[in-house]
Scaffold this active site. Structure first.
Site, PDB file in Angstrom:
ATOM      1  CD  GLU A 189       8.470  -2.906   8.147  1.00  0.00           C
ATOM      2  OE1 GLU A 189       7.781  -3.918   7.909  1.00  0.00           O
ATOM      3  OE2 GLU A 189       9.002  -2.228   7.262  1.00  0.00           O
ATOM      4  CG  PHE A 194      -0.243   0.485   2.509  1.00  0.00           C
ATOM      5  CD1 PHE A 194      -0.108   1.845   2.777  1.00  0.00           C
ATOM      6  CD2 PHE A 194       0.311  -0.415   3.407  1.00  0.00           C
ATOM      7  CE1 PHE A 194       0.546   2.280   3.924  1.00  0.00           C
ATOM      8  CE2 PHE A 194       0.969   0.019   4.555  1.00  0.00           C
ATOM      9  CZ  PHE A 194       1.087   1.368   4.812  1.00  0.00           C
ATOM     10  CB  CYS A 233      10.409  -0.427   2.572  1.00  0.00           C
ATOM     11  SG  CYS A 233      11.042   0.226   1.041  1.00  0.00           S
ATOM     12  CB  SER A 239       4.915  -7.291   5.649  1.00  0.00           C
ATOM     13  OG  SER A 239       4.009  -8.303   5.288  1.00  0.00           O
ATOM     14  CE  LYS A 259      -2.937  -8.421  -4.432  1.00  0.00           C
ATOM     15  NZ  LYS A 259      -3.288  -7.381  -3.405  1.00  0.00           N
ATOM     16  CD  GLU A 295      -5.535  -5.672   0.412  1.00  0.00           C
ATOM     17  OE1 GLU A 295      -4.621  -5.565  -0.429  1.00  0.00           O
ATOM     18  OE2 GLU A 295      -5.460  -6.414   1.406  1.00  0.00           O
ATOM     19  NE  ARG A 296      -3.932  -2.389   4.185  1.00  0.00           N
ATOM     20  CZ  ARG A 296      -2.880  -2.708   4.906  1.00  0.00           C
ATOM     21  NH1 ARG A 296      -1.900  -1.849   5.050  1.00  0.00           N
ATOM     22  NH2 ARG A 296      -2.796  -3.876   5.487  1.00  0.00           N
TER      23      ARG A 296
HETATM   24  P1  NAD Z   1       1.601  -6.557   3.084  1.00  0.00           P
HETATM   25  O1  NAD Z   1       2.663  -7.598   3.149  1.00  0.00           O
HETATM   26  O2  NAD Z   1       0.505  -6.589   4.071  1.00  0.00           O
HETATM   27  O3  NAD Z   1       0.890  -6.596   1.633  1.00  0.00           O
HETATM   28  C1  NAD Z   1       1.641  -6.641   0.451  1.00  0.00           C
HETATM   29  C2  NAD Z   1       0.805  -7.353  -0.619  1.00  0.00           C
HETATM   30  O4  NAD Z   1       0.536  -8.688  -0.203  1.00  0.00           O
HETATM   31  C3  NAD Z   1      -0.538  -6.688  -0.879  1.00  0.00           C
HETATM   32  O5  NAD Z   1      -0.782  -6.691  -2.263  1.00  0.00           O
HETATM   33  C4  NAD Z   1      -1.518  -7.568  -0.110  1.00  0.00           C
HETATM   34  O6  NAD Z   1      -2.793  -7.602  -0.704  1.00  0.00           O
HETATM   35  C5  NAD Z   1      -0.864  -8.936  -0.162  1.00  0.00           C
HETATM   36  N1  NAD Z   1      -1.153  -9.736   1.034  1.00  0.00           N
HETATM   37  C6  NAD Z   1      -1.423  -9.293   2.281  1.00  0.00           C
HETATM   38  N2  NAD Z   1      -1.629 -10.323   3.117  1.00  0.00           N
HETATM   39  C7  NAD Z   1      -1.484 -11.453   2.395  1.00  0.00           C
HETATM   40  C8  NAD Z   1      -1.560 -12.844   2.700  1.00  0.00           C
HETATM   41  N3  NAD Z   1      -1.842 -13.280   3.921  1.00  0.00           N
HETATM   42  N4  NAD Z   1      -1.333 -13.733   1.709  1.00  0.00           N
HETATM   43  C9  NAD Z   1      -1.058 -13.326   0.467  1.00  0.00           C
HETATM   44  N5  NAD Z   1      -0.974 -11.999   0.119  1.00  0.00           N
HETATM   45  C10 NAD Z   1      -1.167 -11.086   1.058  1.00  0.00           C
HETATM   46  O7  NAD Z   1       2.360  -5.143   3.089  1.00  0.00           O
HETATM   47  P2  NAD Z   1       1.712  -3.702   3.168  1.00  0.00           P
HETATM   48  O8  NAD Z   1       1.188  -3.472   4.546  1.00  0.00           O
HETATM   49  O9  NAD Z   1       0.819  -3.447   2.015  1.00  0.00           O
HETATM   50  O10 NAD Z   1       3.011  -2.798   2.932  1.00  0.00           O
HETATM   51  C11 NAD Z   1       3.910  -2.462   3.943  1.00  0.00           C
HETATM   52  C12 NAD Z   1       5.064  -3.429   4.001  1.00  0.00           C
HETATM   53  O11 NAD Z   1       5.746  -3.465   2.758  1.00  0.00           O
HETATM   54  C13 NAD Z   1       6.129  -3.031   5.019  1.00  0.00           C
HETATM   55  O12 NAD Z   1       6.559  -4.188   5.679  1.00  0.00           O
HETATM   56  C14 NAD Z   1       7.231  -2.438   4.171  1.00  0.00           C
HETATM   57  O13 NAD Z   1       8.529  -2.481   4.738  1.00  0.00           O
HETATM   58  C15 NAD Z   1       7.147  -3.298   2.970  1.00  0.00           C
HETATM   59  N6  NAD Z   1       7.765  -2.659   1.818  1.00  0.00           N
HETATM   60  C16 NAD Z   1       8.981  -3.129   1.415  1.00  0.00           C
HETATM   61  C17 NAD Z   1       9.616  -2.527   0.366  1.00  0.00           C
HETATM   62  C18 NAD Z   1      10.962  -3.010  -0.088  1.00  0.00           C
HETATM   63  O14 NAD Z   1      11.374  -2.581  -1.137  1.00  0.00           O
HETATM   64  N7  NAD Z   1      11.640  -3.879   0.626  1.00  0.00           N
HETATM   65  C19 NAD Z   1       9.015  -1.446  -0.294  1.00  0.00           C
HETATM   66  C20 NAD Z   1       7.763  -1.013   0.130  1.00  0.00           C
HETATM   67  C21 NAD Z   1       7.146  -1.639   1.196  1.00  0.00           C
END
Ligand code: NAD
Length: 495
Positions: free
Chosen positions: A381, A147, A279, A224, A171, A174-175
């Site tokens: 985090e 998101f 991140c 994450s 994909k 969703e937020r």
């Molecule tokens: P998230 O892991 O909750 O979601 C990421 C994606 O995975 C979304 O598209 C979501 O719909 C999907 N998802 C969520 N739960 C799932 C599940 N149980 N099974 C399968 N798919 C699932 O992350 P977020 O809250 O959207 O974003 C923040 C996180 O992303 C933080 O941890 C941040 O550090 C990380 N991030 C990392 C980088 C990097 O380059 N390393 C860059 C941006 C964000």
């Protein structure tokens, strides 16, 4: 209520089920986004699979024309994209514009795709034998994005995957799904043929369908760490190429010789910009020595208290709300835990209310001093506007702290000492390092990626790593009939 559809084969497809989308500044629902699963992924796969052969066969110079046009469109429409981001994510308009600009850098890099795909040729590697190699696209590839950068992270993936000749299924989170749909429309306007790019919205069900679909050759994930690890394992078990970038805990070390005002300003931007939902946000300040620590905290405290927090429509705001109520409450509970575990609460951002925006997901900037590595506020985090100060007794102590942390996305050292800087850059076990640069996100012609539990898979994103991830190497060795005849050979020969 605004409905945000899937975009499959260039057509809007309503969702059988939907998820609410909120404006974080007002706390009110602003839209409903379609939520897909195996059926929608299969439809997107069918569209992408039929569009792929012609797109892969299109000359790289023609694919580059689409990139040039997309670059122009992003420039022309950046305000519209930034407004869509802010309305669903909550970040300030300037920050959202910065996000679009960083994504645009990757499109610029992809404009050079004919050069980037250039192979090598060796004549006469053996008697009458020539050898060349080329990089070919993988087929249909998918991207799953978080998101916090609804435009930039999809733009880390799409330009590289598409310029290399792949078809793509996105994909998004969703937020905040409006910006990704807008990007899809811009790609079409830029000349991308129908079906080469498809957007399927949703959450776990859609992700699992991507990971299990046998037609999808590769998956790029950013999100994450627990989900990154899951995506990597399930995708790889199904034979896919997977790069999965995870979470972070980024430290900024302040040496006694550093310019403390510069370091404090850097910590403000890196710790509280985008409400800490980056991140590459710095969530841990590591001053070296008690004197440095006391002086740094004294400089940070008034700056954190003076943070201007407001909706994206307020041009003077430095930071907006958090993305959802649940996330705001979770971040707030980490502040409770930090205080209960013995950290010194120098500035407390809990309970912030903004007049006219009483239902928004607000949290003020928070500063915790004397945090130790065993506290949850350090271990996890948090992804919010919370900066922890962990005091290091000397430089070695600071290096050991960072190298012992399981996350390894970014880090920075603030100093005037070239020896210390050189030692830090060489020895620190982190993927992206800044020397007097607080957020060392590489430019579009380098590549982005952390180490350890901040990444699963072997390639970083965009830049040269992006070209390698989205292509596979083919090497052709050829001899023509007029060459030397040597009879059947049953053993390797010396050349
Ligand atoms: P998230 O892991 O909750 O979601 C990421 C994606 O995975 C979304 O598209 C979501 O719909 C999907 N998802 C969520 N739960 C799932 C599940 N149980 N099974 C399968 N798919 C699932 O992350 P977020 O809250 O959207 O974003 C923040 C996180 O992303 C933080 O941890 C941040 O550090 C990380 N991030 C990392 C980088 C990097 O380059 N390393 C860059 C941006 C964000």
């Amino acid at each position: 209520m605004k409905q945000i559809p899937h975009l499959i084969a260039a057509k809007p497809v309503p969702g059988a089920t939907a998820t609410p989308v909120f404006n974080p500044a007002t706390g009110e629902q602003s839209a409903q986004v379609a939520s897909g699963g195996a059926g929608e992924i299969a439809a997107a796969m069918a569209a992408a699979g039929s569009a792929f052969p012609a797109w892969a066969a299109t000359a790289p110079s023609k694919r580059a024309k689409v990139m040039y046009e997309m670059r122009r469109l992003l420039e022309a429409r950046k305000d519209e994209i930034a407004s869509a981001i802010s309305a669903e994510h909550g970040k300030t308009h300037t920050d959202a514009l910065g996000e679009v600009a960083r994504g645009q850098e990757v499109v610029e890099y992809a404009c050079g795709i004919p050069q980037l795909l250039k192979g090598s040729y060796s004549r006469n590697v053996s008697g009458g034998v020539d050898c060349y190699d080329e990089r070919q696209p993988l087929g249909v590839v998918a991207g799953i994005t978080p998101f916090n950068f609804p435009a930039m992270v999809p733009l880390w993936m799409m330009p590289m995957a598409l310029a290399c000749g792949n078809a793509f299924i996105l994909k998004p989170s969703e937020r905040d799904p409006s910006a990704p749909n807008l990007l899809h429309d811009l790609w079409r306007e830029a000349g991308l043929p129908d079906g080469v790019l498809n957007v399927v919205h949703g959450a776990k069900e859609a992700v699992d369908a991507i990971l299990d679909h046998p037609g999808i050759a590769a998956v790029s994930f950013v999100g994450s760490t627990p989900i990154a690890q899951y995506v990597y394992s399930r995708g790889a078990a199904n034979g896919k190429r997977v790069q999965a970038l995870g979470g972070a805990k980024n430290h900024l070390v302040v040496m006694p010789d550093a310019d403390l005002d510069q370091a404090a300003d850097a910590l403000m931007g890196a710790g509280y910009g985008s409400a800490g939902e980056r991140c590459m946000a710095v969530s841990v300040a590591v001053p070296v020595g008690e004197k440095t620590a006391d002086a740094l905290v004294a400089k940070l405290k008034p700056r954190v208290q003076a943070l201007k927090i407001g909706p994206a429509t307020d041009a003077s705001a430095e930071m907006g709300p958090l993305v959802t109520r649940a996330h705001r409450d979770k971040v707030s509970s980490y502040i409770d835990a930090g205080a209960a575990e013995g950290a010194e609460l120098v500035v407390d951002g809990r309970g912030l209310k903004l007049q006219g925006y009483e239902k928004g997901f607000w949290l003020g900037g928070t500063l915790l001093d004397r945090v130790t590595p065993t506290m949850s506020v350090y271990r996890d985090e948090i992804f919010g506007p919370v900066l922890s100060v962990v005091r290091a007794k000397d430089y070695e102590d600071a290096v050991s702290l960072i190298n012992a942390n399981p996350f390894a996305n970014g880090t920075a050292l603030f100093t005037r000492d070239g020896d210390a800087a050189r030692d830090f850059a060489g020895r620190i076990q982190v993927g992206m390092v800044g020397i007097n640069v607080p957020i060392p996100v590489p430019v579009g012609f380098h590549s982005f990626g952390g180490w350890k539990s901040s990444i699963f898979g072997s390639h970083g994103v965009y830049g040269p790593e992006g070209v390698h991830f989205y292509t596979r190497l083919k090497t052709v060795t050829s001899r023509w009939p007029t060459g030397i005849r040597s009879g059947a050979q049953f053993h390797f020969t010396e050349r």
